[in-house]
Write a protein that holds these residues in place. Sequence first.
Motif: not given
Length: 302
Positions: A179-180, A117, A156, A153-154, A115
């Motif tokens: 996406e998350s 994020s 960016g 994921t995430s 993750d």
Amino acid sequence: MTEDSLQIAPEEAEAVGTPTGYRQYTLFDISTDPGLKDDDGNELPRPFNKNQMRKWLKKVRWETHKAEKRAKEKARAKERRKEAREANIDLGPNRKSLKKMKFEKSKKNIGIIIDLSFDHLMMEKDRYKVIKQILRCYSINRRSNTPLQFHVTSFGEKSKNDISRHNGYENWDVEFHEESYLDVFPKEKLVYLSSESENVIENFEDDTFYIIGGLVDHNKHKGLCHTIATEQGIRHGQLPLDKYVNMQTRKVLTIDHVFEIVLKVCEGVSWQDALIKVLPVRKGVHVCDNISNSSLDDNDKT
């Protein structure tokens, strides 16, 4: 090159699409001149202080000499393999053949999600550490006979920019998602790994994806992943470190260490052996004295 005069060659500036006018100015000039312009009269974007200038120059020189360094690395690797063949030493598959390998199946259909994020919580150097650990995860996974499904994921803009320093990452056997994980996978198939969780994981379930937080925070955000999992209503759990080993340091592990432990256990390695092999010496790891033989025998059957 001195602190008062950090200059740059025209070819280095052009390598990253930067106006060559930079080479005409010392740090003193750059920090005080309010109107640097190129040959067409356009104002030049520029660093405003000495530290920013150093970082900018470092990036420029990296981009300029990257191809040359890669060529030297390939030449050295080729020479080492030649010497190994002459000495009848097996170095295993080379990088080219490994890149051609495709993961058609994964053991028990188990996946790992990293993750990403947390970009906004880290400095640039810590984001680079995260990318380096992801690179390590990819490396050990592709060498496994029973690799895990690997997702990020995430993913960016900051992460894309950081990882772009590694040529060809788009061809890795890794699924990158902007996406998350909540937008990609069913919630009931997710388990967030956190050392603060009260749930201890003994077995990894089929058709389940285990999330590792992509965060290097030096303990500034303790319990964040556990809090996120709780708020999102997804399952969470911690690895059974206390049951199988004693550690002289805190239980927080790096991304690649968690990944490798999960991979080894999914390959059939016992928890105790996986932890001893993966955790670094600096953690002061040693086997717990209170592990019963029955516990080890039960674990070997998973």
